[in-house]
Design a protein around this motif. Structure first.
Motif, PDB file in Angstrom:
ATOM      1  N   PRO A   1       0.829  -1.206   0.000  1.00  0.00           N
ATOM      2  CA  PRO A   1       0.000   0.000   0.000  1.00  0.00           C
ATOM      3  C   PRO A   1       0.865   1.258   0.000  1.00  0.00           C
ATOM      4  N   VAL A   2       0.340   2.297  -0.626  1.00  0.00           N
ATOM      5  CA  VAL A   2       0.965   3.616  -0.619  1.00  0.00           C
ATOM      6  C   VAL A   2       0.079   4.469   0.277  1.00  0.00           C
ATOM      7  N   VAL A   3       0.459   4.583   1.536  1.00  0.00           N
ATOM      8  CA  VAL A   3      -0.314   5.328   2.530  1.00  0.00           C
ATOM      9  C   VAL A   3       0.641   5.909   3.565  1.00  0.00           C
ATOM     10  N   ASP A   4       0.185   6.950   4.236  1.00  0.00           N
ATOM     11  CA  ASP A   4       0.914   7.465   5.383  1.00  0.00           C
ATOM     12  C   ASP A   4      -0.100   8.028   6.373  1.00  0.00           C
ATOM     13  N   ALA A   5       0.380   8.589   7.460  1.00  0.00           N
ATOM     14  CA  ALA A   5      -0.499   9.060   8.532  1.00  0.00           C
ATOM     15  C   ALA A   5      -1.444  10.169   8.084  1.00  0.00           C
ATOM     16  N   ASP A   6      -1.127  10.861   6.999  1.00  0.00           N
ATOM     17  CA  ASP A   6      -1.973  11.957   6.518  1.00  0.00           C
ATOM     18  C   ASP A   6      -2.933  11.555   5.402  1.00  0.00           C
ATOM     19  N   THR A   7      -2.967  10.275   5.051  1.00  0.00           N
ATOM     20  CA  THR A   7      -3.860   9.808   3.986  1.00  0.00           C
ATOM     21  C   THR A   7      -5.311   9.941   4.434  1.00  0.00           C
ATOM     22  N   ARG A   8      -6.103  10.655   3.621  1.00  0.00           N
ATOM     23  CA  ARG A   8      -7.526  10.848   3.901  1.00  0.00           C
ATOM     24  C   ARG A   8      -8.417  10.073   2.942  1.00  0.00           C
ATOM     25  N   LEU A   9      -7.893   9.839   1.735  1.00  0.00           N
ATOM     26  CA  LEU A   9      -8.630   9.114   0.698  1.00  0.00           C
ATOM     27  C   LEU A   9      -7.791   7.919   0.270  1.00  0.00           C
ATOM     28  N   LEU A  10      -8.385   6.747   0.305  1.00  0.00           N
ATOM     29  CA  LEU A  10      -7.721   5.532  -0.154  1.00  0.00           C
ATOM     30  C   LEU A  10      -8.400   5.091  -1.443  1.00  0.00           C
TER      31      LEU A  10
ATOM     32  N   LEU B   1       0.802  12.088  -4.642  1.00  0.00           N
ATOM     33  CA  LEU B   1      -0.467  11.588  -4.096  1.00  0.00           C
ATOM     34  C   LEU B   1      -0.482  11.725  -2.586  1.00  0.00           C
ATOM     35  N   LEU B   2       0.577  11.240  -1.943  1.00  0.00           N
ATOM     36  CA  LEU B   2       0.639  11.308  -0.481  1.00  0.00           C
ATOM     37  C   LEU B   2       0.584  12.755   0.005  1.00  0.00           C
ATOM     38  N   ALA B   3       1.233  13.658  -0.693  1.00  0.00           N
ATOM     39  CA  ALA B   3       1.212  15.067  -0.310  1.00  0.00           C
ATOM     40  C   ALA B   3      -0.201  15.653  -0.378  1.00  0.00           C
ATOM     41  N   HIS B   4      -1.051  15.054  -1.208  1.00  0.00           N
ATOM     42  CA  HIS B   4      -2.446  15.485  -1.336  1.00  0.00           C
ATOM     43  C   HIS B   4      -3.398  14.644  -0.477  1.00  0.00           C
ATOM     44  N   GLY B   5      -2.861  13.765   0.348  1.00  0.00           N
ATOM     45  CA  GLY B   5      -3.699  12.952   1.230  1.00  0.00           C
ATOM     46  C   GLY B   5      -4.343  11.764   0.549  1.00  0.00           C
ATOM     47  N   VAL B   6      -3.770  11.324  -0.578  1.00  0.00           N
ATOM     48  CA  VAL B   6      -4.337  10.224  -1.358  1.00  0.00           C
ATOM     49  C   VAL B   6      -3.426   9.004  -1.259  1.00  0.00           C
ATOM     50  N   GLY B   7      -4.017   7.854  -0.970  1.00  0.00           N
ATOM     51  CA  GLY B   7      -3.280   6.601  -0.917  1.00  0.00           C
ATOM     52  C   GLY B   7      -3.789   5.628  -1.963  1.00  0.00           C
ATOM     53  N   LEU B   8      -2.990   4.585  -2.216  1.00  0.00           N
ATOM     54  CA  LEU B   8      -3.346   3.548  -3.203  1.00  0.00           C
ATOM     55  C   LEU B   8      -3.136   2.170  -2.605  1.00  0.00           C
TER      56      LEU B   8
ATOM     57  N   LEU C   1      -5.740  -2.228   7.699  1.00  0.00           N
ATOM     58  CA  LEU C   1      -5.076  -1.030   7.192  1.00  0.00           C
ATOM     59  C   LEU C   1      -5.794   0.225   7.673  1.00  0.00           C
ATOM     60  N   LEU C   2      -7.108   0.214   7.613  1.00  0.00           N
ATOM     61  CA  LEU C   2      -7.887   1.380   8.040  1.00  0.00           C
ATOM     62  C   LEU C   2      -7.696   1.648   9.532  1.00  0.00           C
ATOM     63  N   ALA C   3      -7.563   0.597  10.317  1.00  0.00           N
ATOM     64  CA  ALA C   3      -7.324   0.771  11.755  1.00  0.00           C
ATOM     65  C   ALA C   3      -5.957   1.420  12.012  1.00  0.00           C
ATOM     66  N   ARG C   4      -4.971   1.093  11.175  1.00  0.00           N
ATOM     67  CA  ARG C   4      -3.621   1.654  11.343  1.00  0.00           C
ATOM     68  C   ARG C   4      -3.515   3.086  10.834  1.00  0.00           C
ATOM     69  N   PHE C   5      -4.455   3.502   9.968  1.00  0.00           N
ATOM     70  CA  PHE C   5      -4.413   4.844   9.383  1.00  0.00           C
ATOM     71  C   PHE C   5      -5.771   5.532   9.587  1.00  0.00           C
ATOM     72  N   PRO C   6      -6.014   6.017  10.805  1.00  0.00           N
ATOM     73  CA  PRO C   6      -7.344   6.550  11.141  1.00  0.00           C
ATOM     74  C   PRO C   6      -7.721   7.854  10.445  1.00  0.00           C
ATOM     75  N   ALA C   7      -6.771   8.525   9.781  1.00  0.00           N
ATOM     76  CA  ALA C   7      -7.129   9.752   9.062  1.00  0.00           C
ATOM     77  C   ALA C   7      -7.930   9.453   7.796  1.00  0.00           C
ATOM     78  N   ILE C   8      -7.896   8.200   7.323  1.00  0.00           N
ATOM     79  CA  ILE C   8      -8.661   7.846   6.121  1.00  0.00           C
ATOM     80  C   ILE C   8     -10.147   7.984   6.429  1.00  0.00           C
ATOM     81  N   ARG C   9     -10.810   8.812   5.628  1.00  0.00           N
ATOM     82  CA  ARG C   9     -12.248   9.015   5.842  1.00  0.00           C
ATOM     83  C   ARG C   9     -13.086   8.659   4.619  1.00  0.00           C
ATOM     84  N   ALA C  10     -12.384   8.383   3.508  1.00  0.00           N
ATOM     85  CA  ALA C  10     -13.102   8.044   2.274  1.00  0.00           C
ATOM     86  C   ALA C  10     -12.340   6.954   1.533  1.00  0.00           C
ATOM     87  N   ILE C  11     -13.107   6.113   0.861  1.00  0.00           N
ATOM     88  CA  ILE C  11     -12.533   5.029   0.065  1.00  0.00           C
ATOM     89  C   ILE C  11     -13.159   5.107  -1.315  1.00  0.00           C
TER      90      ILE C  11
END
Length: 167
Positions: A11-20, A68-75, A103-113
């Motif tokens: 996965p391409v995600v970090d603590a600031d990812t809001r959209l997966l 993507l990560l800088a914009h809060g987007v993960g893949l 994954l969602l539990a580890r990255f709680p900033a994600i609010r949209a999929i």
């Protein structure tokens, strides 16, 4: 092409990812290049670039991911591994799904999929189970060249992501 076991990428995600954004499973070109959406006719980078206001297609791959990560987007992908001949989702067999709830539990900033295509949405919503209602779910038309909706129609639907990406 042989019906071999295919594996997704990390996965391409970090603590600031809001959209997966979740695909189903990388296609042959992507697997061969070890890059998400590497098929030259796949419109993923163009579609998402228009949403973000960045020419992602012109950037080197690692810079695309960083943008993507800088914009809060993960893949990531719904399917962890499966047997599949070729690249079509309809050929996916004997799949093992990724641990989306974990994954969602580890990255709680994600609010949209957002699901890139119908197969990703169908499988992903099942994998999410009771967690799906806790997220804004966006079902996108596939960016794949195999999905023959016009680019303009795809772009219109993908523009819905803008409201999710904006903080």
């Amino acid at each position: 092409m042989a019906d071999t076991r295919k594996r997704c990428f990390d996965p391409v995600v970090d603590a600031d990812t809001r959209l997966l954004i979740l695909g189903s499973l990388p296609g042959e070109k992507s697997l061969a290049h070890s890059q998400y959406y590497a098929h030259p006719q796949n419109k993923f980078w163009m579609l998402l670039g228009e949403v973000l206001g960045v020419d992602l297609k012109s950037l080197p791959y690692e810079a695309r991911l960083a943008t993507l990560l800088a914009h809060g987007v993960g893949l990531w992908d719904v399917v962890a591994q499966a047997h599949r001949s070729g690249s079509l989702d309809s050929n996916i067999r004997n799949r093992d799904d990724n641990d989306l709830p974990g994954l969602l539990a580890r990255f709680p900033a994600i609010r949209a999929i957002a699901f890139n295509g119908g197969t990703a949405a169908k499988l992903g919503i099942k994998v999410l189970g009771g967690q799906a209602p806790h997220y804004r779910i966006v079902e996108l038309p596939s960016s794949s060249p195999a999905y023959t909706l016009s680019y303009a129609e795809k772009q219109k639907k993908w523009s819905d992501l803008l409201s999710v990406i904006v903080k």
